[in-house]
Design a protein around this motif. Sequence first.
Motif, PDB file in Angstrom:
ATOM      1  N   ALA A  37     -14.569 -49.149 -51.402  1.00 44.05           N
ATOM      2  CA  ALA A  37     -14.019 -49.609 -52.939  1.00 44.05           C
ATOM      3  C   ALA A  37     -14.839 -48.533 -54.020  1.00 44.05           C
ATOM      4  O   ALA A  37     -16.259 -48.543 -53.805  1.00 44.05           O
ATOM      5  CB  ALA A  37     -13.973 -50.955 -52.934  1.00 44.05           C
ATOM      6  N   LEU A  38     -14.301 -48.653 -54.835  1.00 45.12           N
ATOM      7  CA  LEU A  38     -14.707 -48.251 -56.248  1.00 45.12           C
ATOM      8  C   LEU A  38     -15.569 -48.995 -56.994  1.00 45.12           C
ATOM      9  O   LEU A  38     -15.183 -50.050 -56.918  1.00 45.12           O
ATOM     10  CB  LEU A  38     -14.129 -47.326 -57.034  1.00 45.12           C
ATOM     11  N   VAL A  39     -16.851 -48.514 -57.162  1.00 49.99           N
ATOM     12  CA  VAL A  39     -17.814 -49.586 -58.192  1.00 49.99           C
ATOM     13  C   VAL A  39     -17.806 -49.589 -59.450  1.00 49.99           C
ATOM     14  O   VAL A  39     -17.500 -48.342 -60.255  1.00 49.99           O
ATOM     15  CB  VAL A  39     -19.336 -49.164 -57.548  1.00 49.99           C
ATOM     16  N   ARG A  40     -17.612 -50.897 -60.194  1.00 53.04           N
ATOM     17  CA  ARG A  40     -17.411 -50.949 -61.596  1.00 53.04           C
ATOM     18  C   ARG A  40     -18.588 -50.113 -62.440  1.00 53.04           C
ATOM     19  O   ARG A  40     -19.691 -50.262 -61.878  1.00 53.04           O
ATOM     20  CB  ARG A  40     -17.300 -52.384 -62.110  1.00 53.04           C
ATOM     21  N   ASP A  41     -18.294 -49.668 -63.307  1.00 44.87           N
ATOM     22  CA  ASP A  41     -19.134 -49.083 -64.256  1.00 44.87           C
ATOM     23  C   ASP A  41     -19.863 -47.563 -63.741  1.00 44.87           C
ATOM     24  O   ASP A  41     -20.790 -47.059 -64.296  1.00 44.87           O
ATOM     25  CB  ASP A  41     -20.284 -49.909 -64.813  1.00 44.87           C
ATOM     26  N   TYR A  42     -18.797 -47.235 -62.659  1.00 46.47           N
ATOM     27  CA  TYR A  42     -19.256 -45.910 -62.211  1.00 46.47           C
ATOM     28  C   TYR A  42     -18.212 -44.864 -62.612  1.00 46.47           C
ATOM     29  O   TYR A  42     -17.026 -45.254 -62.928  1.00 46.47           O
ATOM     30  CB  TYR A  42     -19.300 -45.902 -60.824  1.00 46.47           C
ATOM     31  N   HIS A  43     -18.577 -43.458 -62.569  1.00 44.98           N
ATOM     32  CA  HIS A  43     -17.522 -42.514 -62.714  1.00 44.98           C
ATOM     33  C   HIS A  43     -17.144 -42.078 -61.619  1.00 44.98           C
ATOM     34  O   HIS A  43     -18.393 -41.517 -60.849  1.00 44.98           O
ATOM     35  CB  HIS A  43     -18.202 -41.262 -63.639  1.00 44.98           C
ATOM     36  N   TYR A  44     -15.972 -41.674 -61.213  1.00 46.06           N
ATOM     37  CA  TYR A  44     -15.748 -41.099 -59.912  1.00 46.06           C
ATOM     38  C   TYR A  44     -14.864 -39.694 -60.118  1.00 46.06           C
ATOM     39  O   TYR A  44     -14.124 -39.676 -60.924  1.00 46.06           O
ATOM     40  CB  TYR A  44     -14.815 -42.182 -59.001  1.00 46.06           C
ATOM     41  N   GLN A 103     -14.867 -47.022 -69.015  1.00 44.24           N
ATOM     42  CA  GLN A 103     -13.947 -47.336 -69.973  1.00 44.24           C
ATOM     43  C   GLN A 103     -12.577 -47.822 -69.333  1.00 44.24           C
ATOM     44  O   GLN A 103     -11.756 -48.050 -70.003  1.00 44.24           O
ATOM     45  CB  GLN A 103     -13.764 -45.992 -70.746  1.00 44.24           C
ATOM     46  N   GLY A 104     -12.367 -47.537 -68.082  1.00 41.62           N
ATOM     47  CA  GLY A 104     -11.009 -47.992 -67.289  1.00 41.62           C
ATOM     48  C   GLY A 104     -10.020 -46.957 -67.383  1.00 41.62           C
ATOM     49  O   GLY A 104      -8.995 -47.366 -67.611  1.00 41.62           O
ATOM     50  N   THR A 105     -10.286 -45.602 -67.203  1.00 39.20           N
ATOM     51  CA  THR A 105      -9.287 -44.743 -67.428  1.00 39.20           C
ATOM     52  C   THR A 105      -9.193 -43.906 -66.059  1.00 39.20           C
ATOM     53  O   THR A 105      -9.908 -43.828 -65.502  1.00 39.20           O
ATOM     54  CB  THR A 105      -9.689 -43.517 -68.512  1.00 39.20           C
ATOM     55  N   LEU A 106      -7.914 -43.405 -65.896  1.00 37.21           N
ATOM     56  CA  LEU A 106      -7.526 -42.646 -64.586  1.00 37.21           C
ATOM     57  C   LEU A 106      -7.097 -41.319 -65.383  1.00 37.21           C
ATOM     58  O   LEU A 106      -6.149 -41.271 -66.216  1.00 37.21           O
ATOM     59  CB  LEU A 106      -6.503 -43.118 -63.921  1.00 37.21           C
ATOM     60  N   GLU A 107      -7.368 -40.058 -64.721  1.00 36.61           N
ATOM     61  CA  GLU A 107      -7.315 -38.774 -65.298  1.00 36.61           C
ATOM     62  C   GLU A 107      -6.819 -37.806 -63.974  1.00 36.61           C
ATOM     63  O   GLU A 107      -7.824 -37.882 -62.901  1.00 36.61           O
ATOM     64  CB  GLU A 107      -8.164 -38.204 -66.373  1.00 36.61           C
ATOM     65  N   ASN A 109      -6.785 -49.110 -68.851  1.00 31.36           N
ATOM     66  CA  ASN A 109      -6.893 -50.396 -68.486  1.00 31.36           C
ATOM     67  C   ASN A 109      -7.153 -50.884 -67.016  1.00 31.36           C
ATOM     68  O   ASN A 109      -6.716 -51.976 -66.388  1.00 31.36           O
ATOM     69  CB  ASN A 109      -5.906 -51.465 -68.967  1.00 31.36           C
ATOM     70  N   LEU A 110      -7.801 -49.885 -66.207  1.00 33.68           N
ATOM     71  CA  LEU A 110      -8.180 -50.028 -64.655  1.00 33.68           C
ATOM     72  C   LEU A 110      -9.081 -51.339 -64.611  1.00 33.68           C
ATOM     73  O   LEU A 110      -9.272 -51.593 -63.512  1.00 33.68           O
ATOM     74  CB  LEU A 110      -8.656 -48.947 -64.247  1.00 33.68           C
ATOM     75  N   ARG A 111      -9.985 -51.362 -65.389  1.00 33.93           N
ATOM     76  CA  ARG A 111     -11.226 -52.408 -65.370  1.00 33.93           C
ATOM     77  C   ARG A 111     -10.406 -53.693 -65.025  1.00 33.93           C
ATOM     78  O   ARG A 111     -11.091 -54.733 -64.783  1.00 33.93           O
ATOM     79  CB  ARG A 111     -12.034 -52.477 -66.576  1.00 33.93           C
ATOM     80  N   ARG A 112      -9.361 -54.038 -65.284  1.00 34.02           N
ATOM     81  CA  ARG A 112      -8.581 -55.504 -64.930  1.00 34.02           C
ATOM     82  C   ARG A 112      -8.452 -55.721 -63.449  1.00 34.02           C
ATOM     83  O   ARG A 112      -8.156 -56.644 -62.929  1.00 34.02           O
ATOM     84  CB  ARG A 112      -7.185 -55.407 -65.630  1.00 34.02           C
ATOM     85  N   HIS A 113      -8.666 -54.556 -62.487  1.00 35.49           N
ATOM     86  CA  HIS A 113      -8.477 -54.595 -61.214  1.00 35.49           C
ATOM     87  C   HIS A 113      -9.991 -55.162 -60.572  1.00 35.49           C
ATOM     88  O   HIS A 113     -10.726 -54.641 -60.926  1.00 35.49           O
ATOM     89  CB  HIS A 113      -7.924 -53.517 -60.561  1.00 35.49           C
ATOM     90  N   GLN A 114      -9.929 -55.910 -59.587  1.00 42.65           N
ATOM     91  CA  GLN A 114     -11.157 -56.196 -58.964  1.00 42.65           C
ATOM     92  C   GLN A 114     -11.700 -55.214 -58.127  1.00 42.65           C
ATOM     93  O   GLN A 114     -12.930 -54.878 -57.997  1.00 42.65           O
ATOM     94  CB  GLN A 114     -11.009 -57.735 -58.287  1.00 42.65           C
ATOM     95  N   ALA A 115     -10.783 -54.522 -57.497  1.00 37.43           N
ATOM     96  CA  ALA A 115     -11.204 -53.499 -56.518  1.00 37.43           C
ATOM     97  C   ALA A 115     -10.121 -52.310 -56.268  1.00 37.43           C
ATOM     98  O   ALA A 115      -8.899 -52.716 -56.304  1.00 37.43           O
ATOM     99  CB  ALA A 115     -11.502 -53.812 -55.111  1.00 37.43           C
ATOM    100  N   LEU A 116     -10.429 -51.220 -56.427  1.00 30.44           N
ATOM    101  CA  LEU A 116      -9.623 -49.994 -56.212  1.00 30.44           C
ATOM    102  C   LEU A 116     -10.354 -49.042 -55.339  1.00 30.44           C
ATOM    103  O   LEU A 116     -11.302 -48.802 -54.879  1.00 30.44           O
ATOM    104  CB  LEU A 116      -9.659 -49.173 -57.536  1.00 30.44           C
ATOM    105  N   TYR A 117      -9.138 -48.295 -54.778  1.00 27.59           N
ATOM    106  CA  TYR A 117      -9.191 -47.461 -53.485  1.00 27.59           C
ATOM    107  C   TYR A 117      -8.511 -46.231 -53.745  1.00 27.59           C
ATOM    108  O   TYR A 117      -7.397 -46.322 -54.340  1.00 27.59           O
ATOM    109  CB  TYR A 117      -9.002 -48.017 -52.081  1.00 27.59           C
TER     110      TYR A 117
END
Length: 302
Positions: A87-94, A173-177, A191-199
């Motif tokens: 899972a992706l970790v909050r406050d990180y850039h991927y 910042q909660g963005t997807l590009e 507004n991706l930060r609203r999700h608890q876990a993303l893959y």
Amino acid sequence: MLSRLIHNERTPRNAKPYCRCWNENRPRLWESNGGCACGEHADISEWRWEMPDSTGTSWVMMCPNQKQVTFHPFYSSGTAAVKGDTALVRDYHYYWEIKMLTEPYGTDIMVGLGTNKVNMADSLFTFTSFLGRDGESYGLSYTGALRHNATVTRENVGFCKGSIIGVKVDLWQGTLEFYLNRKSQGIAFYNLRRHQALYPMICSTAAQSSMRLIYAASWQASLLVDAAKILAASVNGEKSLFLPPGLKHTLKSQFWLTLPNHKCILDVDDATPDVSPTSPTKPESSMSLSSSLKRKHWHRRW
């Protein structure tokens, strides 16, 4: 939330390949591609694909290193999907990149991400655009369509055999590009930060379609990351720009920080990441991560 309004669906799709290493008509399953110059040889991958529990080899085949996936290796009877094993970790850039190894066709082939609420096996016998059907996933189609929460926009050029699809997720910042052949397509979703876990996720309805993860890295949100991106964006094509050795090393070994302007910092022939996977170091300020997220690409402490 979609960042752009729906455009005319008749907008022409001009998908182009980035890498011509895969120029045969048949799928390439596990073979190494040898002299590829697209950065795949750097072997930077903090996560791999996870084999779905509910599917067999008739839907998904995966190479031993879990980077390359072939969907429907025999015939297609629906939609198969796989997700990343971490899972992706909050406050990180991927940032990760996927190379399309076969010519896309059929109902849909998609790249994106989703939450752990996405049922990866509920469309095995249905031909559908799997990612973006509801609010739990986001996807870019090979046709150029962006999908989320059953809403579709068509502004992108899409991708084809030989294309490199980049996915940049900013969980500060909660963005997807999305990037196509290392050129930004602009921020697609907020507004991706609203999700608890993303893959990370990919899916396909096409028989014998194949995709490969060629790069996957992350950085904790910091002033250095923001400064590197701003510097890269301000170069404006000056290849001869003088940089301090330490900063030049950072931009060279972690080319993601300068996308889509990495050629402004380094010559094309000099843009290969200088990676030493046998002796990684880790910044003292980084939080403790699972073994699958340990950095293979740090060369010095920040």
